[in-house]
Scaffold this motif. Structure first.
Motif, short mmCIF file in Angstrom:
data_model
loop_
_atom_site.label_atom_id
_atom_site.label_comp_id
_atom_site.label_asym_id
_atom_site.label_seq_id
_atom_site.Cartn_x
_atom_site.Cartn_y
_atom_site.Cartn_z
N PRO A 3 -3.95 7.00 5.92
CA PRO A 3 -4.49 5.69 5.54
C PRO A 3 -4.52 5.56 4.03
O PRO A 3 -4.82 6.53 3.32
CB PRO A 3 -5.89 5.70 6.14
CG PRO A 3 -5.86 6.73 7.21
CD PRO A 3 -4.89 7.79 6.74
N ILE A 4 -4.22 4.39 3.51
CA ILE A 4 -4.24 4.21 2.06
C ILE A 4 -5.64 4.37 1.51
O ILE A 4 -5.83 4.64 0.32
CB ILE A 4 -3.63 2.84 1.68
CG1 ILE A 4 -3.27 2.83 0.18
CG2 ILE A 4 -4.59 1.70 2.04
CD1 ILE A 4 -2.42 1.67 -0.25
N GLN A 5 -6.65 4.26 2.39
CA GLN A 5 -8.02 4.45 1.94
C GLN A 5 -8.24 5.87 1.42
O GLN A 5 -9.07 6.10 0.53
CB GLN A 5 -9.00 4.15 3.09
CG GLN A 5 -10.46 4.02 2.63
CD GLN A 5 -10.64 2.89 1.61
OE1 GLN A 5 -10.16 1.78 1.83
NE2 GLN A 5 -11.29 3.19 0.50
N ASP A 6 -7.46 6.85 1.96
CA ASP A 6 -7.56 8.22 1.44
C ASP A 6 -7.18 8.27 -0.03
O ASP A 6 -7.77 9.02 -0.82
CB ASP A 6 -6.66 9.15 2.25
CG ASP A 6 -7.15 9.39 3.66
OD1 ASP A 6 -6.45 10.07 4.43
OD2 ASP A 6 -8.24 8.88 4.00
N SER A 38 -1.43 2.09 5.82
CA SER A 38 -1.13 3.46 5.43
C SER A 38 -0.54 3.49 4.03
O SER A 38 -0.11 2.46 3.49
CB SER A 38 -0.15 4.09 6.42
OG SER A 38 1.12 3.45 6.31
N ILE A 39 -0.51 4.68 3.44
CA ILE A 39 0.06 4.82 2.10
C ILE A 39 1.52 4.40 2.10
O ILE A 39 1.99 3.70 1.19
CB ILE A 39 -0.08 6.28 1.62
CG1 ILE A 39 -1.55 6.64 1.42
CG2 ILE A 39 0.68 6.49 0.31
CD1 ILE A 39 -1.79 8.08 1.04
N SER A 40 2.26 4.78 3.16
CA SER A 40 3.69 4.47 3.21
C SER A 40 3.98 2.98 3.34
O SER A 40 5.10 2.55 3.13
CB SER A 40 4.36 5.24 4.36
OG SER A 40 3.80 4.84 5.60
#
Length: 468
Positions: A3-6, A38-40
Motif C-alpha cells: 500500500p502506498i500508505q507504507d 499501492s505504491i506501484s
C-alpha cells in the motif's frame, strides 16, 4: 505492491514531517499523503522522491510546490536512486551516484510524448553531417523533446517511418564518428584537442557540436569517447599540466620550436628564433632573449598559446553547447565519473559482454524446438568467442551495430533489454534483427560451420543496419 500508505508512513516519520505532505518525482504530478492504492499504482521504477511539507492551514497545495519557496527532503525508495532533478546540488558527493544514475537524472528532462515535427531528423549515411546540421540548426529544434530519425537511404524504408530507438542510436553513432573526424578537432583518434577554425567559430559550430554531443549522450546514451585528457580538464575548469611540444599539431611549428628548445647556446637559440619569427609573431611570443631560461620561457609560452590560448573562444562555445540539458553543470560536479564518457577507455567489446547482454527466449524445456534452440545458443556463444579471437572477418562492434544500431553498450543501457530469439523457418538462413527492440533472431542450422557462415555473410552484407 505494498500500500502506498507504507511509503507515506516512512516519509512521515521524519522529524520535519507535517500532518499533510506531498511526494513528487522529478517532472511528475505531486502525490498527496491522503492518496490511496499501492505504491506501484503511482511509482513504477527506482527514483528519488521529493517531499513537500504542507501547512494544514494552506488552502492551495499548488502554491507550496514551487521549489524556491519550499523545503525539500529526499526520501529514498530504493538503493538505486536517481539524483535530484530540480537542483543539481542534490547529486553532490553525499549521494555517491554512478554514471547511469546521473544520466538518468538528465534523461528525465526529455519529454517522451509525441515527437514534434521540428525534431524530425532526415539523414543519409553517406553524409551524416549534412542532415544533422539542418536539424540542429532548426530554430524550433527542442533538445528536451523526443527525436525521430529517418535514414533516407534505407532500402524499402525498413525503419524509416517510426523511430523507437534503433535509428536514433545508429544516427548518433555515425554522428560522433563524423564529429571526431571534423576539422574542429585535431590529434590522435582517441585523444583529440580542439583546433582553431575561424569560419566555424564565426558560425557558432563549436556550440552546435557541443549540443550534438549532449543530445547524443542524454537521448541515446552514445558516448563521444575521443577527448584528450587536456580538453576534458579544460571543459571541467580543472588545472592542467603545461602543454608539451608533442601536443602542437602544426608539425612545421613543432619542428621550429624544438629547434629553439634544443639549441646549445644563446647564439644558436637566437638564430632559431629568427628563423621562426613569423610563426612566433602570430602567436604573440616573439621576443629578444638574453638567457637560456628566457629561451625556455619563450618556447613554453608559444606552446601554451598554440595548444590552449588561441582556442579559448572555441572552448567557450563548446562548453555552452555541452551544457544543453544541464550536462556540463553536472560534469563539473562529478568530473571523475563523466571522464569515461569523453575519454577513450581503450577496452573493446568482449564476447562475455554480448553473451550476458542478450537474454535467450526459449521454447518449453524438453521440446524438439528447445533442443534445437539450445544447440544454436551454444553455436552463438562459441561464435562470439571466435569473433573475439579474430577467427572471422567481423568484429564484436559490427554484431552489436547489426542488432541495435550502436557500436557500444549505451551508458544508460538498452530499453527494453536485448533479447535473443530463434527462427525455425528453414527458408530464413540469415540472422535478423529489430534494432528498436534490440531483438536478434538467430537462424537454425545443423552445423556450427553453416551457422557461422550465414551469420558472417548476413551481418556483412546487410544493406542497412538491423536487416539481413
Amino acid at each position: 505492491m505494498q500500500p502506498i500508505q507504507d511509503l507515506f508512513d516512512f516519509v512521515g516519520s521524519d522529524d520535519m514531517a507535517t500532518e499533510v505532505f506531498c511526494i513528487q518525482q522529478a517532472r511528475a504530478s505531486p502525490i498527496r499523503s491522503t492518496t490511496t492504492g499501492s505504491i506501484s499504482d503511482h511509482i513504477t521504477e527506482s527514483c528519488t522522491v521529493f517531499v513537500t511539507w504542507i501547512d494544514v492551514m494552506d488552502t492551495d497545495i499548488n502554491d507550496t510546490l514551487v521549489p524556491e519557496e519550499t523545503t525539500q527532503n529526499n526520501a529514498s525508495v530504493s538503493s538505486d536512486t536517481t539524483a535530484g532533478f530540480l537542483d543539481l546540488n542534490h547529486v553532490k558527493d553525499t549521494t555517491a551516484p554512478d554514471l547511469k544514475t546521473l544520466l538518468t537524472t538528465l534523461a528525465s528532462k526529455v519529454w517522451i510524448g509525441e515527437t514534434p515535427s521540428s525534431n524530425m531528423i532526415n539523414v543519409c549515411r553517406e553524409n551524416i553531417m549534412d542532415g544533422a546540421m539542418r536539424a540542429f540548426a532548426r530554430q524550433s529544434f527542442n533538445p528536451e523533446a523526443k527525436l525521430s530519425v529517418i535514414f533516407m537511404d534505407d532500402f524499402m524504408q525498413a525503419e524509416g517511418s517510426v523511430d523507437e530507438g534503433g535509428p536514433t542510436r545508429e544516427f548518433f553513432r555515425l554522428l560522433m564518428m563524423a564529429l571526431k573526424d571534423s576539422t574542429l578537432f585535431t590529434g590522435p583518434q582517441d585523444s583529440k584537442n580542439l583546433s582553431l577554425d575561424s569560419h566555424a567559430l564565426h558560425r557558432g559550430l563549436y556550440r552546435t557540436y557541443g549540443v550534438m554531443m549532449a543530445v547524443a549522450l542524454v537521448h541515446g546514451g552514445v558516448l563521444p569517447s575521443f577527448f584528450s585528457d587536456r580538453l576534458y580538464q579544460n571543459l571541467c575548469s580543472t588545472p592542467t599540466s603545461p602543454p608539451t611540444l608533442e601536443e602542437v599539431a602544426d608539425l612545421d611549428l613543432q619542428w621550429k620550436l624544438k629547434k629553439i628548445s634544443e639549441a646549445g647556446d644563446i647564439t644558436e637559440a637566437r638564430a632559431a628564433i629568427e628563423e621562426a619569427a613569423e610563426s612566433l609573431s602570430l602567436l604573440g611570443s616573439l621576443r629578444h632573449i638574453t638567457t637560456m631560461e628566457g629561451r625556455d620561457q619563450l618556447v613554453q609560452a608559444a606552446t601554451s598559446f598554440y595548444v590552449e590560448g588561441r582556442t579559448k573562444e572555441a572552448l567557450q562555445q563548446l562548453s555552452e553547447g555541452l551544457n544543453t540539458l544541464g550536462l556540463l553543470d553536472l560534469i563539473k560536479i562529478h568530473p571523475s565519473i563523466f571522464k569515461e564518457v569523453f575519454s577513450s577507455s581503450g577496452r573493446p567489446l568482449k564476447a562475455t559482454d554480448l553473451i550476458s547482454l542478450f537474454q535467450a527466449t526459449l521454447s518449453p524445456p524438453g521440446s524438439n524446438r528447445w533442443r534445437l534452440e539450445k544447440r544454436v545458443e551454444g553455436y552463438w556463444r562459441d561464435f562470439l568467442l571466435d569473433v573475439e579471437d579474430g577467427v572471422f572477418e567481423i568484429t564484436m562492434e559490427q554484431i552489436l551495430v547489426f542488432a541495435s544500431g550502436a557500436d557500444q553498450i549505451p551508458a544508460l543501457g538498452f530499453s527494453p533489454h536485448p533479447t535473443l530469439n530463434f527462427n525455425h523457418d528453414t527458408g530464413r538462413k540469415y540472422p535478423e534483427a529489430n534494432t528498436c527492440l534490440v531483438n536478434l533472431k538467430l537462424p537454425i542450422h545443423d552445423t556450427y560451420r553453416q551457422f557461422t557462415k550465414y551469420m558472417c555473410d548476413g551481418i556483412i552484407q546487410a544493406p542497412t543496419f538491423g536487416l539481413a
